[in-house]
Design an enzyme around this catalytic site. Structure first.
Site, PDB file in Angstrom:
ATOM      1  CB  THR A 142      47.957  41.815  36.258  1.00 33.72           C
ATOM      2  OG1 THR A 142      46.989  42.778  36.656  1.00 33.72           O
ATOM      3  CG2 THR A 142      47.791  40.566  37.072  1.00 33.72           C
TER       4      THR A 142
ATOM      5  CD  GLU B 216      41.060  42.198  35.468  1.00 37.42           C
ATOM      6  OE1 GLU B 216      42.043  42.768  35.962  1.00 37.42           O
ATOM      7  OE2 GLU B 216      40.932  42.015  34.269  1.00 37.42           O
TER       8      GLU B 216
ATOM      9  CG  ASN C 102      40.553  46.439  31.853  1.00 34.98           C
ATOM     10  OD1 ASN C 102      40.524  47.595  32.259  1.00 34.98           O
ATOM     11  ND2 ASN C 102      41.102  45.454  32.543  1.00 34.98           N
TER      12      ASN C 102
ATOM     13  CD  GLU D 151      41.219  37.134  31.531  1.00 33.22           C
ATOM     14  OE1 GLU D 151      40.095  37.230  32.054  1.00 33.22           O
ATOM     15  OE2 GLU D 151      41.864  38.110  31.106  1.00 33.22           O
TER      16      GLU D 151
ATOM     17  NE  ARG E  40      48.691  50.811  40.595  1.00 32.08           N
ATOM     18  CZ  ARG E  40      49.677  49.937  40.406  1.00 32.08           C
ATOM     19  NH1 ARG E  40      50.035  49.607  39.175  1.00 32.08           N
ATOM     20  NH2 ARG E  40      50.319  49.402  41.411  1.00 32.08           N
TER      21      ARG E  40
ATOM     22  CG  HIS F 277      44.771  51.609  31.583  1.00 30.40           C
ATOM     23  ND1 HIS F 277      45.550  51.868  32.693  1.00 30.40           N
ATOM     24  CD2 HIS F 277      44.849  50.275  31.368  1.00 30.40           C
ATOM     25  CE1 HIS F 277      46.099  50.730  33.108  1.00 30.40           C
ATOM     26  NE2 HIS F 277      45.688  49.751  32.327  1.00 30.40           N
TER      27      HIS F 277
ATOM     28  NE  ARG G 116      47.154  47.588  40.693  1.00 31.96           N
ATOM     29  CZ  ARG G 116      47.944  46.633  40.177  1.00 31.96           C
ATOM     30  NH1 ARG G 116      47.703  46.171  38.972  1.00 31.96           N
ATOM     31  NH2 ARG G 116      48.963  46.164  40.855  1.00 31.96           N
TER      32      ARG G 116
ATOM     33  CG  HIS H 100      42.476  45.154  38.562  1.00 31.55           C
ATOM     34  ND1 HIS H 100      43.745  44.808  38.165  1.00 31.55           N
ATOM     35  CD2 HIS H 100      42.395  44.827  39.866  1.00 31.55           C
ATOM     36  CE1 HIS H 100      44.396  44.285  39.197  1.00 31.55           C
ATOM     37  NE2 HIS H 100      43.594  44.294  40.244  1.00 31.55           N
TER      38      HIS H 100
ATOM     39  CG  HIS I  71      47.994  41.391  30.693  1.00 30.41           C
ATOM     40  ND1 HIS I  71      49.123  42.070  30.328  1.00 30.41           N
ATOM     41  CD2 HIS I  71      47.622  41.912  31.881  1.00 30.41           C
ATOM     42  CE1 HIS I  71      49.422  42.947  31.265  1.00 30.41           C
ATOM     43  NE2 HIS I  71      48.529  42.886  32.228  1.00 30.41           N
TER      44      HIS I  71
END
Ligand code: PXP
Length: 247
Positions: free
Chosen positions: A104, A73, A10, A154, A52, A13, A48, A46, A197
């Site tokens: 999340t 996502e 992922n 998931e 963000r 970030h 969002r 993801h 996660h």
């Protein structure tokens, strides 16, 4: 490298760091290409609602640049559905989303929204996306995910990782048992089972050891480790730890 437990990296970030300064770097697409070379089996991003971290342009860039599959996502909103239908990524993972949360925080309450979600995912499936639902390790949610026609679930490993970090090992072990039982239950229903996660080098192996799991999605920790050792070695080490328990 085993192919029976995939690693989805992922890259959200990387975009968080970029957006902190409103600059053009670091580029999440560049990170995704490095992740592919380092042994990622897929890339997760993801988009969002508040944008963000990942932006619409990042999704466009990833779709154009990736050789491995993109796991997109998204929240179950009309806007996100339209974006997914435009790009038709390999996989779509439906996650709950609250604007005020930092990440999340829980799984999707599929059982409460069964009808709406069944209608929501149908066009995504028809477009050829593999639809995954991000849920807590809870039998009711797994049964509901199966009823609405998801192919993949998931399981949320956040609580297991939090208990580990807080040193609450009894709670951690209870959570691991729940994840193990529910991975087996989901698999027995014919669902493909993923997890993710909050996973780190310290927490990944007991999860990777669950035989029914086919994919782990890991991001925040890897982007953090990349500061110290570089992204490619950080991902290679995660891959090594996963392979070690699977071999
Ligand atoms: N899987 C899902 C469904 C997620 O929402 C996230 C976080 O975006 C992850 C995996 C990766 O979690 P982390 O960044 O904590 O490794």
């Amino acid at each position: 490298m085993t192919d029976d437990l995939r690693l989805g990296v992922n890259i959200d970030h990387v975009a968080t760091v970029r957006n902190a300064r409103g600059s053009a770097y670091p580029d999440p697409v560049r990170a995704a290409k490095i992740a592919e070379q380092a042994g990622a089996d897929g890339i997760t991003a993801h988009l969002r609602e508040d944008r963000r971290h990942i932006s619409d342009a990042d999704i466009e860039g990833l779709m154009g640049a990736l050789e491995k599959p993109l796991n997109f996502e998204m929240a179950a909103t009309a806007e996100m559905q339209a974006i997914a239908l435009r790009h038709k990524p390999h996989a779509v993972c439906i996650v709950p989303e609250k604007r005020e949360e930092r990440t999340t925080e829980g799984g999707l309450d599929v059982a409460r929204e069964e009808n709406r979600l069944a209608h929501f995912i149908a066009p995504l499936r028809d477009a050829g996306c593999r639809v995954s639902i991000f849920i807590a390790a809870d039998q009711r949610q797994i049964e509901a995910a199966n009823r609405i026609g998801a192919e993949v679930i998931e399981l949320h490993t956040g609580a297991y990782c939090d208990f580990h970090a807080e040193g609450r090992f009894d709670h951690r072990d209870d959570e691991l048992k729940r994840l193990s039982d529910m991975a087996a239950f989901g698999h027995s229903m014919g669902l493909e089972v993923h997890a993710g996660h909050g996973l780190t080098y310290d927490t990944v192996q007991p999860i990777a050891a669950l035989p029914e799991l086919r994919e782990l999605n890991i991001g925040h920790f890897l982007v953090g480790e990349a500061i110290f050792m570089g992204l490619e070695p950080a991902i290679r080490e995660m891959r090594r730890l996963m392979d070690e328990v699977r071999s």
